[in-house]
Motif scaffolding. Structure first.
Motif: not given
Length: 207
Positions: A118-127
């Motif tokens: 579940x890659x959190x692509x929308x999470x600002x820190x993961x970006x």
């Protein structure tokens, strides 16, 4: 992000790159008309509704550009700090699961989850970091990049370029974990290399 009219600079605060330490150092030099947007430790918002409603301080250079105008955006020194994506991803995993403590118990399971399940692509820190510093065509908008691996030296050089006195940086919001290479196997190396390929290429990093 900090926009200093007094010292003519724009600091783009990329998540998990020591931004809180840099903010703390820069705040000592901010003029009365300078603006900052931040959320953690201190909450500040830009007097620009479209940016204030983002709810975080990790505004990209492309996002702020239309509100400053081309002349100001071109003339001001635009800088940020970047970090080895392999190290930054481990920091993200430790931070994102700090309340549950799952990274401390089984770090590779957490890493596999964020990379493959579940890659959190929308999470600002993961970006990926380049998204904070490039335009739609992928052109780098920053004039100067510091590196987390050489944090103080980079900050000293940036301060000299701006024309302000440098101070020793503190270490706010540091994750509790070991060296990043301790957590990887080949599957995880390949997963990070795929998601953050542009960061690795643009900023000259490798495992």
């Amino acid at each position: 992000m900090i926009v200093s009219y007094k010292h003519r600079f724009i600091f783009a605060a990329i998540p998990k790159t020591g931004t809180h330490s840099v903010r703390h150092g820069l705040r000592e030099h901010m003029g009365p008309d300078d603006i900052e947007q931040a959320r953690l430790f201190v909450e500040k918002k830009f007097p620009i509704p479209e940016l204030a409603r983002l709810g975080h301080g990790h505004i990209s250079l492309a996002e702020v550009r239309p509100f400053l105008g081309e002349e100001m955006f071109s003339d001001y020194l635009k800088f940020a700090f970047v970090r080895n994506p392999f190290d930054r991803f481990v920091s993200y995993c430790a931070f994102a699961t700090s309340r549950e403590g799952t990274f401390a118990r089984d770090p590779q399971r957490v890493m596999r989850h964020f990379l493959f399940v579940a890659p959190p692509h929308q999470h600002i820190i993961f970006r990926p970091q380049h998204l904070f510093l490039t335009d739609r065509d992928g052109t780098l908008l920053a004039d100067m990049l510091g590196k987390v691996e050489e944090m103080q030296q980079s900050y000293d050089a940036i301060c000299a370029r701006i024309g302000i006195a440098s101070t020793p940086l503190d270490h706010a919001n540091r994750s509790q974990r070991g060296a990043y290479r301790d957590y990887y196997n080949q599957e995880l190396i390949d997963g990070v290399a795929k998601i953050y390929a542009r960061d690795l290429d643009l900023f000259g990093y490798e495992y």
